[in-house]
Motif scaffolding. Structure first.
Motif, PDB file in Angstrom:
ATOM      1  N   GLY A  93      31.813  -5.556  -9.275  1.00 57.63           N
ATOM      2  CA  GLY A  93      31.797  -6.940  -8.845  1.00 57.63           C
ATOM      3  C   GLY A  93      32.840  -7.155  -7.773  1.00 57.63           C
ATOM      4  N   GLY A  94      32.579  -8.084  -6.905  1.00 55.50           N
ATOM      5  CA  GLY A  94      33.540  -8.402  -5.860  1.00 55.50           C
ATOM      6  C   GLY A  94      33.257  -9.768  -5.287  1.00 55.50           C
ATOM      7  N   VAL A  95      34.319 -10.485  -4.955  1.00 52.81           N
ATOM      8  CA  VAL A  95      34.218 -11.843  -4.437  1.00 52.81           C
ATOM      9  C   VAL A  95      34.988 -11.928  -3.128  1.00 52.81           C
ATOM     10  CG1 VAL A  95      34.848 -14.255  -4.868  1.00 52.81           C
ATOM     11  CG2 VAL A  95      33.957 -12.834  -6.736  1.00 52.81           C
ATOM     12  N   ARG A  96      34.415 -12.635  -2.179  1.00 54.67           N
ATOM     13  CA  ARG A  96      35.081 -12.844  -0.892  1.00 54.67           C
ATOM     14  C   ARG A  96      34.792 -14.278  -0.451  1.00 54.67           C
ATOM     15  NH1 ARG A  96      38.842  -9.765   1.232  1.00 54.67           N
ATOM     16  NH2 ARG A  96      37.625  -7.985   0.457  1.00 54.67           N
ATOM     17  N   ASP A  97      35.842 -15.067  -0.301  1.00 57.53           N
ATOM     18  CA  ASP A  97      35.693 -16.461   0.144  1.00 57.53           C
ATOM     19  C   ASP A  97      34.733 -17.241  -0.749  1.00 57.53           C
ATOM     20  OD1 ASP A  97      37.418 -15.977   2.319  1.00 57.53           O
ATOM     21  OD2 ASP A  97      35.748 -15.245   3.536  1.00 57.53           O
ATOM     22  N   ALA A  98      34.898 -17.051  -2.078  1.00 58.03           N
ATOM     23  CA  ALA A  98      34.138 -17.796  -3.088  1.00 58.03           C
ATOM     24  C   ALA A  98      32.643 -17.485  -3.085  1.00 58.03           C
ATOM     25  CB  ALA A  98      34.358 -19.301  -2.943  1.00 58.03           C
ATOM     26  N   THR A  99      32.270 -16.355  -2.510  1.00 53.53           N
ATOM     27  CA  THR A  99      30.879 -15.906  -2.551  1.00 53.53           C
ATOM     28  C   THR A  99      30.865 -14.418  -2.908  1.00 53.53           C
ATOM     29  OG1 THR A  99      30.836 -15.329  -0.189  1.00 53.53           O
ATOM     30  CG2 THR A  99      30.179 -17.570  -0.791  1.00 53.53           C
ATOM     31  N   VAL A 100      29.677 -13.886  -3.110  1.00 49.08           N
ATOM     32  CA  VAL A 100      29.545 -12.450  -3.365  1.00 49.08           C
ATOM     33  C   VAL A 100      30.096 -11.670  -2.173  1.00 49.08           C
ATOM     34  CG1 VAL A 100      27.886 -10.567  -3.659  1.00 49.08           C
ATOM     35  CG2 VAL A 100      27.519 -12.745  -4.850  1.00 49.08           C
ATOM     36  N   ASP A 101      30.901 -10.658  -2.465  1.00 50.55           N
ATOM     37  CA  ASP A 101      31.383  -9.759  -1.416  1.00 50.55           C
ATOM     38  C   ASP A 101      30.242  -8.821  -1.053  1.00 50.55           C
ATOM     39  OD1 ASP A 101      32.598  -7.880   0.204  1.00 50.55           O
ATOM     40  OD2 ASP A 101      34.401  -7.680  -1.028  1.00 50.55           O
ATOM     41  N   THR A 102      29.407  -9.267  -0.116  1.00 55.73           N
ATOM     42  CA  THR A 102      28.202  -8.505   0.206  1.00 55.73           C
ATOM     43  C   THR A 102      28.523  -7.153   0.822  1.00 55.73           C
ATOM     44  OG1 THR A 102      28.030  -9.688   2.318  1.00 55.73           O
ATOM     45  CG2 THR A 102      26.749 -10.542   0.469  1.00 55.73           C
ATOM     46  N   ASP A 103      29.602  -7.063   1.584  1.00 55.32           N
ATOM     47  CA  ASP A 103      29.970  -5.775   2.173  1.00 55.32           C
ATOM     48  C   ASP A 103      30.289  -4.759   1.080  1.00 55.32           C
ATOM     49  OD1 ASP A 103      30.814  -4.069   4.532  1.00 55.32           O
ATOM     50  OD2 ASP A 103      32.689  -4.124   3.381  1.00 55.32           O
ATOM     51  N   LEU A 104      31.064  -5.174   0.084  1.00 51.08           N
ATOM     52  CA  LEU A 104      31.377  -4.271  -1.019  1.00 51.08           C
ATOM     53  C   LEU A 104      30.115  -3.867  -1.766  1.00 51.08           C
ATOM     54  CD1 LEU A 104      33.304  -2.870  -3.051  1.00 51.08           C
ATOM     55  CD2 LEU A 104      33.433  -5.064  -4.256  1.00 51.08           C
ATOM     56  N   VAL A 105      29.280  -4.836  -2.085  1.00 44.92           N
ATOM     57  CA  VAL A 105      28.067  -4.531  -2.854  1.00 44.92           C
ATOM     58  C   VAL A 105      27.157  -3.584  -2.082  1.00 44.92           C
ATOM     59  CG1 VAL A 105      25.992  -5.500  -3.904  1.00 44.92           C
ATOM     60  CG2 VAL A 105      28.183  -6.684  -4.155  1.00 44.92           C
TER      61      VAL A 105
END
Length: 255
Positions: free
Chosen positions: A107-119
């Protein structure tokens, strides 16, 4: 650790039961129980972190063990990761899958959204292995948008309490997530799951239920080992066979 005996097994439920396991006793319980899969981790009291490779090896080598999905979380705390932590996550994903794990949980979060780059990078590293997005999901302010994002990316399932500390407090929201997912991604209920709660969880339409089925074993420390491990009376958590058995029986009985 202590003897394990089980009642006669019933037919498998169409709703999957995932058991969180953090020690070798938990592996024995999972193998005997007939859970559909396990989430392998360490330090559940801290929300779970990445287990050692030796523990992953022990899990996949345990006779009768269900599919092993390994939690990859480099530290306790929040879910926004810097580049070095992201690199560690990706390496751990590769390592545990090479060791024989069936899937990974991240799991990962970026700026209160899913961290799409990590995923995206995890999905690339995982190849054909299924990826679960863990309860970092519950920290997101727009869960519907997060379901859409994760489904589009190709994540297999989301572990969620529908934004509550305990899933019992968010059953309508959980049902709404199942509706939003519409079979494109699995919504797996977790967080405070009890035997009495199983029928209500199943009425939401979730295809899977996740629980740790923990009990506390008294284990005093003569010295303090850190802020979360003070000296004195205390204990350590492990998998409770009776509770795990009751949870699985409740899931099966409902069908």
């Amino acid at each position: 650790m202590f003897p394990i005996t089980l009642p006669e097994e019933a037919a498998l439920s169409p709703v999957a039961f995932e058991l969180a396991v953090q020690d070798t006793h938990g592996l024995e319980v999972a193998a005997r129980l007939g859970a559909d899969r396990i989430e392998l981790c360490s330090a559940l009291a801290l929300g779970g972190v990445t287990p050692s490779l030796a523990f992953v090896e022990a899990a996949v080598a345990t006779p009768g063990i269900p599919p092993v999905h390994v939690l990859v979380r480099p530290r306790p705390g929040g879910f926004t990761y810097d580049p070095a932590e992201t690199a560690t996550i990706l390496q751990d994903v590769r390592h545990v899958l090479r060791t024989g794990a069936t899937g990974v949980v991240i799991g990962g979060v970026r700026d209160a959204t899913v961290d799409t780059d990590l995923v995206k990078r995890v999905l690339d590293a995982a190849g054909d292995a299924p990826v679960t997005f863990h309860r970092a999901f519950d920290s997101l302010p727009d869960p519907v948008a997060a379901v859409e994002t994760l489904a589009a990316l190709g994540v297999r399932r989301i572990l969620t309490s529908a934004g509550a500390t305990s899933v019992a407090d968010a059953l309508p929201a959980l049902a709404a997530l199942v509706t939003t997912a519409a079979g494109r991604i699995d919504i797996m209920a977790g967080g405070g799951v009890t035997v009495d709660l199983i029928p209500a969880l199943l009425r939401t339409g979730v295809p899977a239920i996740h629980a740790s089925a923990k009990c506390l074993i008294p284990d005093d420390l003569t010295i303090g080992l850190g802020t979360s491990s003070p000296a004195g009376p205390g204990g350590r958590e492990t998998t409770d066979l009776g509770l795990a058995t009751a949870l699985l029986a409740a899931i099966r009985a409902a069908h």
